[in-house]
Each structure stands twice: as structure tokens, then as C-alpha cells.
Design an enzyme around this catalytic site. Sequence first.
Site, PDB file in Angstrom:
ATOM      1  CG  ASP A 103      12.637 -26.085 118.723  1.00 58.17           C
ATOM      2  OD1 ASP A 103      12.045 -26.207 117.644  1.00 58.17           O
ATOM      3  OD2 ASP A 103      13.781 -26.536 118.927  1.00 58.17           O
ATOM      4  CE1 TYR A 209      15.382 -31.394 115.195  1.00 58.66           C
ATOM      5  CE2 TYR A 209      17.508 -30.363 115.624  1.00 58.66           C
ATOM      6  CZ  TYR A 209      16.146 -30.269 115.444  1.00 58.66           C
ATOM      7  OH  TYR A 209      15.538 -29.040 115.519  1.00 58.66           O
ATOM      8  CG  HIS A 275       9.292 -22.826 115.470  1.00 61.90           C
ATOM      9  ND1 HIS A 275       8.587 -23.859 116.036  1.00 61.90           N
ATOM     10  CD2 HIS A 275      10.568 -22.932 115.934  1.00 61.90           C
ATOM     11  CE1 HIS A 275       9.404 -24.582 116.798  1.00 61.90           C
ATOM     12  NE2 HIS A 275      10.604 -24.038 116.753  1.00 61.90           N
TER      13      HIS A 275
END
Length: 296
Positions: A103, A209, A275
Amino acid sequence: MTGFNLQTIPLPTGVSLDVAVAGDPANPAIILLHGFPESHRTWRHQIPELAKHYFVLAPDQRGFARSSKPAEVSDYTPDKMVGDLVALADHFTIGTFTLVGHDWGGAIAWMAALQRPDRVARLIIINAPHPFIFQKTMFDDLAQREASQYIRAFRNPDLEKHIEAIGLSAFFDGSFLRHTDFDTVAGEKAAYLDEWGQPGAMTAMLNWYRASALIVPAMDETPERPAFLNAPFPPVTQPTLVIWGMGDKALLPSQLDGLDRLVPDMTLVKVDAGHFVPWEAPEAVTAAMLEWLGKH
């Protein structure tokens, strides 16, 4: 399942990181980088096995769990985490090392491999998009763009107010659990809420982010295409293992299209998982890592 010591290590980059340390320092070094919204515990199944053959470091990256949480969004640009990585290796007098990332940890691993080939000898990527392909699919693959709209939500400066209003437990159930099997993490929820509940943790994690240069257009938007997508992109020169959980709903299989051209020395292992494949399919991930490492 532990098999490691958790040490708090101050770095010259201005942060202190909690680091899971395992194995014999005389063995080859391997550094494991977790992603959002996790910690060194991403690797709880891999660390004991890797430590039989390697010196293992698995930091809680800046902003996560009980590691330092700098205040500014600019403190979370990827170059800062690459700096932390190199400083951590220096702390243990490690020259070159194998780098593993999942990730967001994989995003840092891609950057470190490209920028510091003098330090990163081998690369293992687990469900983490290559920066060129990820940005390209934001423009050319509407399914991936749609799957990535959560990034726009995470960049919303009012998101923390919403989380505070509904509570961390409800946020866990409504966001994180949408991307994994509830039965797999039901017993782990308390550990996540403990890490997310540390002062400033949620903002710090979201700032990864907010600090990213990735352009995520809205579904009805047609912004100017980044110029670098029309120029040659430097290849990854290290031997690279890519492990991909094919059931990932956030990062679609399009992330693998053309990857071999950007990573000439690549081995791809596909896993039947989502994921969070390091703990959704731990045996498959650990076996793939050990087999590949044994050959390289």
C-alpha cells in the site's frame, strides 16, 4: 504472534519511529514498510519467518501508531518517508537492504528504489501501484478512477470532524471493513482503534494523502494531463518481486498492465486475496517472499 522487539528510535530526520526489530543483525537486512491505515502489525505473520534468515526492521512510519506525528501536511510528502527509511538503515549501520512495501509503504518503496539504488538492493512490492501507472490510470481507466475517489474524500479537511462525530469504531466499520473480510480482522479491531486513537494519528495518517502529488480527478472532470505521462519514465533496476492480491477493490488489475516494461527484472505472483494480502493470505505471501529471496 510477535517474535520481535519494539524499539523507539530517534532519527536525524526529526522524528522518532517505533520499529519492530527481529533476527540476527549479522544477517542480510530486510525492511518492511506498511501502508494505510496500519502499522508494523501488517507484517505480524511474515516477521517471525523472515527473522530466521534475515535481520528484519518493520517501522511504524511517521504519523502512524505511536511514531512521531509532525504537524504540517508538508511533513508527509513521500521524500520525507524515504529520508526516514535511509536514516533508519543508517542507524543500524546497514548499507544495502531488501525493501518490502505494501500500500503506501509500497509507494515509498517504489520511490526509494528509483532514487536510492545505492541502498535498495532488492525490491518486493505488495499491492502498491507503480507511480507512473497509477497516475496514468487516473486518466485512462475510469474504473480505477472511480475506485480511487476515496482519496478525494480523505483529502477533505473536514473529514476528521465527521470521524469525530461518528466515532472511530463506526469509521472502522464503514471504511476499513469494506476492503477486507470482517472475520479476518474482527479480533484485531481493538488494536486498530488503539493505534488510530493516538493523539493526532488520524490527521497524520490522512496527511499522507493530502501531501501526495497524485492527481485524482472527479468522475466528471477532465483536467490537464500531467506532462510526465508523455515522457520516458526511468526503469526500476533492482530485481523486483510483485505480489498482488487479485481481489483488491481499491487497486484494480490495470495496475499490472505494462508494469514489466517499467520493471525489467520482475517476478509477478498473483494471490487469491484482497488488498490486505499480507495478513489475508499470509502463508502465500510468506512463501512467495522466501522462495524469491532464496533465488536472488
